[in-house]
Design a protein around this motif. Structure first.
Motif, PDB file in Angstrom:
ATOM      1  N   ARG A 194     -24.077 -30.559 -32.841  1.00  0.00           N
ATOM      2  CA  ARG A 194     -23.515 -31.765 -32.219  1.00  0.00           C
ATOM      3  C   ARG A 194     -22.972 -32.711 -33.272  1.00  0.00           C
ATOM      4  NH1 ARG A 194     -25.384 -37.405 -32.636  1.00  0.00           N
ATOM      5  NH2 ARG A 194     -24.821 -38.447 -30.691  1.00  0.00           N
ATOM      6  N   ASN A 195     -23.704 -32.912 -34.364  1.00  0.00           N
ATOM      7  CA  ASN A 195     -23.252 -33.809 -35.427  1.00  0.00           C
ATOM      8  C   ASN A 195     -21.965 -33.309 -36.073  1.00  0.00           C
ATOM      9  OD1 ASN A 195     -25.382 -35.547 -35.009  1.00  0.00           O
ATOM     10  ND2 ASN A 195     -26.664 -34.652 -36.620  1.00  0.00           N
ATOM     11  N   CYS A 196     -21.862 -31.994 -36.242  1.00  0.00           N
ATOM     12  CA  CYS A 196     -20.628 -31.407 -36.796  1.00  0.00           C
ATOM     13  C   CYS A 196     -19.439 -31.687 -35.881  1.00  0.00           C
ATOM     14  CB  CYS A 196     -20.781 -29.896 -36.956  1.00  0.00           C
ATOM     15  SG  CYS A 196     -21.824 -29.383 -38.328  1.00  0.00           S
ATOM     16  N   MET A 197     -19.646 -31.499 -34.589  1.00  0.00           N
ATOM     17  CA  MET A 197     -18.559 -31.642 -33.622  1.00  0.00           C
ATOM     18  C   MET A 197     -18.114 -33.091 -33.467  1.00  0.00           C
ATOM     19  SD  MET A 197     -19.858 -28.965 -30.687  1.00  0.00           S
ATOM     20  CE  MET A 197     -18.388 -29.029 -29.673  1.00  0.00           C
ATOM     21  N   LEU A 198     -19.078 -34.022 -33.530  1.00  0.00           N
ATOM     22  CA  LEU A 198     -18.767 -35.418 -33.244  1.00  0.00           C
ATOM     23  C   LEU A 198     -18.413 -36.246 -34.471  1.00  0.00           C
ATOM     24  CD1 LEU A 198     -21.257 -36.715 -30.524  1.00  0.00           C
ATOM     25  CD2 LEU A 198     -18.814 -36.328 -30.317  1.00  0.00           C
ATOM     26  N   SER A 200     -18.006 -35.160 -38.040  1.00  0.00           N
ATOM     27  CA  SER A 200     -17.393 -34.696 -39.301  1.00  0.00           C
ATOM     28  C   SER A 200     -16.330 -33.628 -39.105  1.00  0.00           C
ATOM     29  CB  SER A 200     -18.492 -34.175 -40.254  1.00  0.00           C
ATOM     30  OG  SER A 200     -19.258 -33.154 -39.623  1.00  0.00           O
ATOM     31  N   ASN A 201     -15.716 -33.614 -37.918  1.00  0.00           N
ATOM     32  CA  ASN A 201     -14.624 -32.662 -37.657  1.00  0.00           C
ATOM     33  C   ASN A 201     -15.008 -31.213 -37.959  1.00  0.00           C
ATOM     34  OD1 ASN A 201     -12.711 -34.666 -36.846  1.00  0.00           O
ATOM     35  ND2 ASN A 201     -12.399 -35.188 -39.008  1.00  0.00           N
ATOM     36  N   GLY A 202     -16.239 -30.860 -37.626  1.00  0.00           N
ATOM     37  CA  GLY A 202     -16.687 -29.486 -37.799  1.00  0.00           C
ATOM     38  C   GLY A 202     -17.304 -29.176 -39.139  1.00  0.00           C
ATOM     39  N   ILE A 203     -17.268 -30.133 -40.072  1.00  0.00           N
ATOM     40  CA  ILE A 203     -17.858 -29.918 -41.398  1.00  0.00           C
ATOM     41  C   ILE A 203     -19.354 -30.203 -41.330  1.00  0.00           C
ATOM     42  CG2 ILE A 203     -17.809 -30.524 -43.836  1.00  0.00           C
ATOM     43  CD1 ILE A 203     -15.260 -29.211 -42.845  1.00  0.00           C
ATOM     44  N   TYR A 204     -20.140 -29.288 -41.893  1.00  0.00           N
ATOM     45  CA  TYR A 204     -21.603 -29.439 -41.879  1.00  0.00           C
ATOM     46  C   TYR A 204     -22.084 -29.994 -43.214  1.00  0.00           C
ATOM     47  CZ  TYR A 204     -26.533 -28.098 -42.199  1.00  0.00           C
ATOM     48  OH  TYR A 204     -27.886 -28.108 -42.387  1.00  0.00           O
ATOM     49  N   TYR A 205     -23.024 -30.926 -43.145  1.00  0.00           N
ATOM     50  CA  TYR A 205     -23.647 -31.477 -44.348  1.00  0.00           C
ATOM     51  C   TYR A 205     -25.156 -31.319 -44.216  1.00  0.00           C
ATOM     52  CZ  TYR A 205     -19.093 -33.604 -45.200  1.00  0.00           C
ATOM     53  OH  TYR A 205     -17.744 -33.796 -45.411  1.00  0.00           O
ATOM     54  N   GLY A 206     -25.735 -30.579 -45.129  1.00  0.00           N
ATOM     55  CA  GLY A 206     -27.177 -30.354 -45.085  1.00  0.00           C
ATOM     56  C   GLY A 206     -27.548 -29.022 -45.690  1.00  0.00           C
ATOM     57  N   PHE A 220     -24.106 -22.312 -40.850  1.00  0.00           N
ATOM     58  CA  PHE A 220     -23.945 -23.680 -41.341  1.00  0.00           C
ATOM     59  C   PHE A 220     -24.129 -23.663 -42.859  1.00  0.00           C
ATOM     60  CE2 PHE A 220     -25.215 -24.022 -36.956  1.00  0.00           C
ATOM     61  CZ  PHE A 220     -24.462 -25.078 -36.465  1.00  0.00           C
ATOM     62  N   ILE A 221     -23.055 -23.955 -43.563  1.00  0.00           N
ATOM     63  CA  ILE A 221     -23.072 -24.003 -45.017  1.00  0.00           C
ATOM     64  C   ILE A 221     -22.660 -25.403 -45.451  1.00  0.00           C
ATOM     65  CG2 ILE A 221     -22.094 -23.050 -47.156  1.00  0.00           C
ATOM     66  CD1 ILE A 221     -21.609 -20.450 -45.619  1.00  0.00           C
ATOM     67  N   ASN A 222     -23.414 -25.990 -46.337  1.00  0.00           N
ATOM     68  CA  ASN A 222     -23.198 -27.371 -46.752  1.00  0.00           C
ATOM     69  C   ASN A 222     -21.754 -27.620 -47.173  1.00  0.00           C
ATOM     70  OD1 ASN A 222     -23.967 -30.061 -47.406  1.00  0.00           O
ATOM     71  ND2 ASN A 222     -24.124 -29.486 -49.559  1.00  0.00           N
ATOM     72  N   GLN A 223     -21.156 -28.644 -46.577  1.00  0.00           N
ATOM     73  CA  GLN A 223     -19.797 -29.112 -46.865  1.00  0.00           C
ATOM     74  C   GLN A 223     -18.719 -28.091 -46.495  1.00  0.00           C
ATOM     75  OE1 GLN A 223     -19.243 -31.311 -50.566  1.00  0.00           O
ATOM     76  NE2 GLN A 223     -21.454 -31.439 -50.850  1.00  0.00           N
ATOM     77  N   GLU A 224     -19.037 -27.222 -45.555  1.00  0.00           N
ATOM     78  CA  GLU A 224     -18.038 -26.278 -45.052  1.00  0.00           C
ATOM     79  C   GLU A 224     -17.991 -26.343 -43.522  1.00  0.00           C
ATOM     80  OE1 GLU A 224     -18.396 -22.281 -46.427  1.00  0.00           O
ATOM     81  OE2 GLU A 224     -18.598 -22.846 -48.539  1.00  0.00           O
ATOM     82  N   MET A 225     -16.877 -25.864 -42.957  1.00  0.00           N
ATOM     83  CA  MET A 225     -16.737 -25.808 -41.507  1.00  0.00           C
ATOM     84  C   MET A 225     -17.725 -24.791 -40.940  1.00  0.00           C
ATOM     85  SD  MET A 225     -14.714 -26.868 -38.868  1.00  0.00           S
ATOM     86  CE  MET A 225     -13.077 -27.234 -39.533  1.00  0.00           C
TER      87      MET A 225
END
Length: 266
Positions: A194-198, A200-206, A220-225
């Motif tokens: 949900r956080n990626c979608m809302l 960061s435009n699909g970018i995951y951080y963590g 889910f890879i840090n700083q990647e879509m």
């Protein structure tokens, strides 16, 4: 989308309506409101699938309108574009899937937060907040008691308690009738998704992780879509119902007969 598919979706929404009528909560109770919201969300998804089917029928000239309605033709033709234009079709289904997933999660988050706020005493809530901010608490150990109190009061007033922390607080493992560990993993995944979608435009951080839901793998890879494999059309619908089923098990843990009023506060 076949007639069988539409019948399936309609039947599922009808079952939710029956479930709502069987609830013993007051209409204003957030536990009742969650199911009403969930019905609305899933029914809108069903209507979206009906609209797409109608679009295909209209595009193939299998639906006709009375000549008196010809003036509406310019607007009706816009419906046919969903089935005729691949980009519009992709956007249509993307929005449909996004809404059923995100809106269900929002309803779950709102209801769980309302229950937590009603069930968690202020002293216990403050203890959770101090635990969340344990690094700050340790860092202020050399301050005077008066200054420590100022910092602690500021923390207890402003700290946001994550949803999963609220969920864990409310759960009684002896009453929870599902696999608690797996459900917590699922909610952790949904929260990240949900956080990626809302935000960061699909970018995951963590921290990197992989999650599998009904054979669909999410990476889910840090700083990647984020990416997904083995996608199937009903996956977001199924996620929504998984969230709903987890909420039902959460309610089994709540021994609270009084009204928990529906409030839009997280």
């Amino acid at each position: 989308m076949t007639l069988k598919d539409l019948n399936f979706l309609l039947l599922k929404t009808e079952k939710i309506k029956k479930e709502i009528h069987s609830l013993k909560y007051e209409d204003k109770d957030v536990r009742h409101s969650f199911y009403c919201l969930f019905f609305t969300i899933t029914y809108e998804y069903y209507l979206g699938q009906v609209s797409y089917t109608l679009s295909k029928l209209m595009a193939n000239e299998r639906v006709t309108f009375h000549k008196e309605d010809n003036d509406f033709g310019n607007h009706f033709n816009r419906i046919t574009q969903i089935a005729k234009n691949k980009l519009m079709e992709m956007v249509f289904f993307g929005t449909l899937n996004r809404n059923v997933f995100l809106n269900t999660w929002t309803a779950f988050e709102l209801a769980t937060s309302n229950i937590f706020n009603s069930m968690c005493a202020e002293n216990k809530r403050n203890k959770i907040i101090i635990d969340i901010n344990n690094k700050i608490v340790r860092a202020i150990k050399d301050l005077t008691e008066e200054n420590k109190e100022v910092v602690i009061k500021s923390l207890t007033k402003s700290t946001f308690i994550p949803l999963l922390r609220k969920f864990r607080y409310l759960i009684d493992k002896n009453k929870y009738n599902r696999n608690y560990k797996k459900d917590l993993e699922f909610l952790t995944f949904v929260n990240a998704y949900r956080n990626c979608m809302l935000h960061s435009n699909g970018i995951y951080y963590g921290k990197d992780f992989v999650y599998e839901f009904k054979e669909v793998k999410y990476h889910f890879i840090n700083q990647e879509m984020f990416s997904e494999m083995n996608y199937y059309p009903y996956v977001y619908w199924d996620m929504a119902f998984e969230i709903k089923n987890i909420f039902g098990s959460l309610l089994n843990c709540i021994n609270h007969q009084e009204l928990i009023e529906y409030k839009s506060k997280l």
